[in-house]
Design an enzyme around this catalytic site. Structure first.
Site, PDB file in Angstrom:
ATOM      1  N   ASN A 158       0.798  -1.235   0.000  1.00  0.00           N
ATOM      2  CA  ASN A 158       0.000   0.000   0.000  1.00  0.00           C
ATOM      3  C   ASN A 158       0.829   1.282   0.000  1.00  0.00           C
ATOM      4  OD1 ASN A 158       0.825  -0.339   2.620  1.00  0.00           O
ATOM      5  ND2 ASN A 158      -1.147   0.109   3.551  1.00  0.00           N
ATOM      6  N   GLU A 259       5.950  -3.712  11.438  1.00  0.00           N
ATOM      7  CA  GLU A 259       4.646  -3.086  11.564  1.00  0.00           C
ATOM      8  C   GLU A 259       3.668  -3.962  10.807  1.00  0.00           C
ATOM      9  OE1 GLU A 259       1.603  -0.384   9.866  1.00  0.00           O
ATOM     10  OE2 GLU A 259       3.565   0.474   9.413  1.00  0.00           O
ATOM     11  N   CYS A 293      -2.931   0.316   7.135  1.00  0.00           N
ATOM     12  CA  CYS A 293      -2.907  -0.390   8.424  1.00  0.00           C
ATOM     13  C   CYS A 293      -3.481   0.499   9.514  1.00  0.00           C
ATOM     14  CB  CYS A 293      -1.506  -0.857   8.753  1.00  0.00           C
ATOM     15  SG  CYS A 293      -0.336   0.460   8.644  1.00  0.00           S
TER      16      CYS A 293
HETATM   17  O1  G3H Z   1      -0.467   1.069   6.040  1.00  0.00           O
HETATM   18  C1  G3H Z   1       0.264   1.402   6.944  1.00  0.00           C
HETATM   19  C2  G3H Z   1       0.842   2.734   7.005  1.00  0.00           C
HETATM   20  O2  G3H Z   1       1.906   2.779   7.911  1.00  0.00           O
HETATM   21  C3  G3H Z   1      -0.187   3.789   7.317  1.00  0.00           C
HETATM   22  O3  G3H Z   1       0.309   5.022   7.001  1.00  0.00           O
HETATM   23  O4  G3H Z   1      -1.294   6.411   8.291  1.00  0.00           O
HETATM   24  O5  G3H Z   1       0.184   7.411   6.550  1.00  0.00           O
HETATM   25  O6  G3H Z   1      -1.715   5.949   5.905  1.00  0.00           O
HETATM   26  P1  G3H Z   1      -0.682   6.265   6.932  1.00  0.00           P
END
Ligand code: G3H
Length: 484
Positions: A158, A259, A293
């Protein structure tokens, strides 16, 4: 169709000796968009050997020079934002505007990392012995931070660029070599790999020494475990799903930064600003079609305000544009067909068990229309599992404790949020929530990228954020001067 993107090793672009490639399927057209090399274990070994040699020289390269190269790479990355964003649109169906934002954010991240690195790595410590009982003042301990060696970075589909540079930047400024393994969404697909290769090209153009950065693509089954268990690897930074749990069990005695998933709860109290709540539920739950996430993945709302908020959210969902990422739609196709099938499975389970569908469930190929599921109960899978799609469960609660209890009963503990005008209550709820971060009056988010970012329980180990990542990718080295 015939062209296969090369992998990056020893400062040059190479075709794999395997003669094989892996297809990257466009989530929107569901046709093969790109092909990348299926690297072999032998090629991985070569990359590791090269990285080891390069790292030794890099560790001796002055810190300001390392920073200078990173600044250069950051500028080149921003110059290349259009073609990289195009890859993100085609490989992972990220809305066009968000794809550009990802690249720009990545450039900023790399620059910030260079600045932060020269500050925190430019400082060491001096300790004297006579503060510990029984010692005279005859020992001086000089300690500073030194690199770990080779960092293996595995970003998720993503954020193939941003969550790659959030590992690459800290690793390099700290004097490590870096081996990048682009996302492996499923065993045979490398969604985001071409965007990652293009990003690596920006580092290549910046002029980093050969072998210091490499990027290997291929099948998870062939090089996945081989890389994570490779004796040459001195640190693993992984972002993704529960593969991370398997990696942490198999990895050697090396620092791990992981993570993994999240089931971020949004707790809404009666005194909250309900317009603010609705706006954040839509933004938090449905940006990039819920494939973050840190997306809001369960709303835990006081019964007395639930009807009003559900109505407001529904009105906003009706206005979202659903369609291809090229048209900058809000809701775009999810990354793979199997992901869409998984989301559908959760939705159907909730339907059978009596959840209220606020919209009609609609799917075409990988495209799933936004759906709010009201009156979800704990016996439904969607109350606990992470859809990673544009479907969001609402659980009505009668007390704050009930909300906290649901949040803490989850295996995940990445982020969460609480909406109330009572700051004392908000702090108490934040303290009670077993999540790495709690946002007060806003949806969960990782950024700004220098904030600490960490998950509890199955959401991960270690803490990220620029400063934490630099520190994590170093170890302390001491020299003690003994006076007679
Ligand atoms: O998908 C996991 C990412 O660490 C979320 O990052 O809060 O900038 O969308 P974000």
């Amino acid at each position: 169709d015939g062209e296969v993107y090369k992998y990056y090793a020893d400062g040059e672009w190479r075709a794999s000796g395997s003669g094989k490639s892996v297809a990257i399927v466009n989530p929107t057209t569901r046709q093969t968009q790109y092909r990348v090399q299926a690297c072999t274990q032998e090629e991985v070994n070569k990359v590791m050997e090269g990285a080891k040699v390069a790292q030794k020289a890099w560790a001796r390269t002055p810190l300001w020079k390392r920073a200078e190269l990173l600044h250069k790479a950051a500028a080149i990355l921003k110059e290349h934002k259009a073609p990289i964003a195009e890859c993100l649109v085609k490989e992972i169906a990220k809305p066009a505007k968000d794809a550009v934002t990802e690249v720009v954010r990545s450039g900023d991240l790399v620059s910030y990392t260079a600045e932060e690195g020269v500050r925190i790595l430019g400082e060491g410590k001096l300790l004297v012995s006579d503060s510990f009982p029984g010692n005279e003042r005859n020992k001086y301990c000089l300690s500073s931070k030194v690199p770990l060696g080779i960092v293996l970075a595995i970003p998720p589909f993503n954020y193939p660029v941003n969550l790659a540079v959030s590992k690459i930047g800290p690793a390099l400024i700290a004097g490590n070599a870096l081996v990048l393994k682009p996302p492996t969404q499923c065993l045979l697909c490398n969604q985001g790999a071409v965007a990652a290769l293009h990003m690596v090209h920006c580092f290549h153009l910046a002029g980093f020494p050969k072998g210091l950065i490499s990027c290997v693509t291929g099948k998870g089954s062939e090089i996945g475990d081989f890389l994570t268990m490779h004796p040459g690897v001195n640190c693993i930074s992984f972002t993704g799903g529960d593969t991370g749990i398997a990696i942490s069990k198999k990895a050697g005695m090396v620092p791990l930064q992981m993570e993994l998933g999240g089931k971020d709860a949004c707790i809404v109290l009666e005194d909250a600003d309900l317009d603010l709540v609705a706006a954040n539920i839509v933004k938090g739950g449905f940006s990039y079609s819920g494939q973050r996430c840190t997306a809001v993945k369960v709303v835990l709302i006081m019964e007395t305000v639930a009807d009003t908020v559900v109505e407001k959210v529904n009105a906003k969902l009706a206005k979202l544009k659903v369609g291809p990422p090229e048209d900058n739609c809000d809701i775009t196709p999810v990354v793979t067909e199997s992901s869409a099938n998984f989301i559908e499975g959760l939705v159907m389970d909730a339907k059978e068990k009596g959840a209220t569908f606020c919209q009609e469930y609609r799917r075409e190929g990988n495209l799933i229309w936004p759906l709010l599921l009201d009156h979800v109960r704990p016996d439904m899978r969607i109350a606990w599992e992470e859809p990673f799609g544009p479907v969001l469960p609402v659980i009505r609660i009668n007390s704050v404790e009930e909300g906290i209890h649901h949040c803490n009963a989850s295996n995940f503990g990445l982020q969460g949020c609480v909406f109330t005008r009572d700051i004392n209550k908000a702090i108490m709820i934040s303290d009670a929530m077993e999540s790495g971060t709690v946002q007060i009056n806003s949806a969960p988010a990782r950024g700004p990228d220098h904030f600490p970012f960490q998950g509890l329980k199955d959401s991960g180990i270690g803490s990220q954020g620029i400063t934490n990542s630099i520190n994590m990718m170093t170890k302390v080295k001491s020299t003690v001067i003994n006076l007679p």
